[in-house]
Scaffold this motif. Structure first.
Motif, short mmCIF file in Angstrom:
data_model
loop_
_atom_site.label_atom_id
_atom_site.label_comp_id
_atom_site.label_asym_id
_atom_site.label_seq_id
_atom_site.Cartn_x
_atom_site.Cartn_y
_atom_site.Cartn_z
N MET A 97 0.80 -1.41 0.16
CA MET A 97 -0.05 0.04 -0.04
C MET A 97 1.00 1.08 0.07
N LEU A 98 1.86 1.34 0.88
CA LEU A 98 2.88 2.28 0.89
C LEU A 98 3.55 2.47 -0.32
N LEU A 99 3.98 1.54 -1.05
CA LEU A 99 4.52 1.65 -2.43
C LEU A 99 3.71 2.04 -3.36
N ASP A 100 2.70 1.79 -3.47
CA ASP A 100 1.68 2.22 -4.37
C ASP A 100 1.30 3.73 -4.06
N ILE A 101 1.31 4.33 -2.99
CA ILE A 101 1.11 5.56 -2.67
C ILE A 101 2.26 6.53 -3.30
N TYR A 102 3.48 5.77 -2.89
CA TYR A 102 4.79 6.55 -3.27
C TYR A 102 4.85 6.49 -4.88
N SER A 103 4.34 5.55 -5.60
CA SER A 103 4.16 5.50 -6.83
C SER A 103 3.39 6.47 -7.38
N PHE A 104 2.27 6.76 -6.88
CA PHE A 104 1.35 7.68 -7.26
C PHE A 104 2.02 9.33 -7.07
N ILE A 105 2.69 9.43 -6.06
CA ILE A 105 3.55 10.66 -5.80
C ILE A 105 4.44 10.84 -6.91
N LEU A 106 5.31 9.87 -7.29
CA LEU A 106 6.23 10.10 -8.30
C LEU A 106 5.59 10.14 -9.61
N PHE A 107 4.53 9.61 -9.85
CA PHE A 107 3.97 9.85 -11.15
C PHE A 107 3.34 11.12 -11.05
N SER A 108 2.89 11.71 -10.24
CA SER A 108 2.32 12.95 -10.00
C SER A 108 3.46 14.13 -10.22
N TRP A 109 4.48 13.93 -9.67
CA TRP A 109 5.69 14.66 -9.70
C TRP A 109 6.08 14.75 -11.24
N LEU A 110 6.37 13.44 -11.85
CA LEU A 110 6.70 13.31 -13.08
C LEU A 110 5.87 14.10 -14.17
N ILE A 111 4.56 14.06 -13.99
CA ILE A 111 3.51 14.67 -14.95
C ILE A 111 3.54 16.31 -14.62
N LEU A 112 3.59 16.68 -13.27
CA LEU A 112 3.64 18.08 -13.17
C LEU A 112 4.75 18.68 -13.43
N SER A 113 6.13 18.04 -13.56
CA SER A 113 7.32 18.76 -14.05
C SER A 113 7.42 18.61 -15.54
N TRP A 114 6.57 17.82 -16.06
CA TRP A 114 6.45 17.95 -17.66
C TRP A 114 5.53 18.94 -18.19
N LEU A 115 4.62 19.40 -17.26
CA LEU A 115 3.81 20.37 -17.50
C LEU A 115 4.52 21.62 -17.27
N ILE A 116 5.45 21.88 -16.31
CA ILE A 116 6.03 22.82 -16.00
C ILE A 116 7.07 23.22 -17.23
N GLY A 117 7.69 22.06 -17.53
CA GLY A 117 8.70 22.02 -18.45
C GLY A 117 8.08 22.44 -19.97
N PHE A 118 7.11 22.11 -20.23
CA PHE A 118 6.31 22.62 -21.52
C PHE A 118 5.82 23.85 -21.47
N ASN A 119 5.77 24.60 -20.48
CA ASN A 119 5.04 25.97 -19.83
C ASN A 119 3.65 25.86 -20.20
N ILE A 120 3.09 24.86 -19.70
CA ILE A 120 1.52 24.66 -19.59
C ILE A 120 1.12 25.09 -18.12
N VAL A 121 1.94 24.78 -17.35
CA VAL A 121 1.45 25.21 -15.91
C VAL A 121 2.90 26.35 -15.54
N ASN A 122 2.33 27.43 -15.03
CA ASN A 122 3.14 28.29 -14.43
C ASN A 122 3.39 28.01 -13.02
N ARG A 123 4.84 27.80 -13.01
CA ARG A 123 5.57 27.26 -11.83
C ARG A 123 5.52 28.42 -10.64
N TYR A 124 5.27 29.70 -11.14
CA TYR A 124 5.33 30.74 -10.26
C TYR A 124 4.10 31.03 -9.45
N ASN A 125 3.01 30.21 -9.89
CA ASN A 125 1.63 30.14 -9.25
C ASN A 125 1.96 29.52 -7.76
#
Length: 83
Positions: free
Chosen positions: A1-29
């Motif tokens: 269960m904890l590994l699943d939560i950590y996988s979700f956190i890692l996947f969320s971080w990965l998607i958010l960093s891509w969105l920031i990298g492609f300038n879709i999400v403003n990181r200064y928000n």
């Protein structure tokens, strides 16, 4: 269960960093900044350990994918031997 939560956190971080990298999400928000800071504090230590030993290929960082594979390997190994 904890590994699943950590996988979700890692996947969320990965998607958010891509969105920031492609300038879709403003990181200064302020909300986005607080979320990415919290995710970085959780995800960075294992990624930094992997990055020491595995180089990036053509400017592509494969450490998050290796960490996901490692997490799933550990999860299924625990599941197999816990039967």
């Amino acid at each position: 269960m904890l590994l699943d939560i950590y996988s979700f956190i890692l996947f969320s971080w990965l998607i958010l960093s891509w969105l920031i990298g492609f300038n879709i999400v403003n990181r200064y928000n302020q909300v986005v900044y607080s979320i990415i800071t919290a995710l970085n504090k959780i995800v960075s230590p294992p990624l930094n350990f992997i990055k020491k030993y595995v180089p990036s290929f053509y400017e592509v960082d494969i450490a998050p994918f290796l960490l996901l594979i490692l997490i799933h390997f550990v999860k299924y190994t625990i599941y197999y031997y816990a039967k």
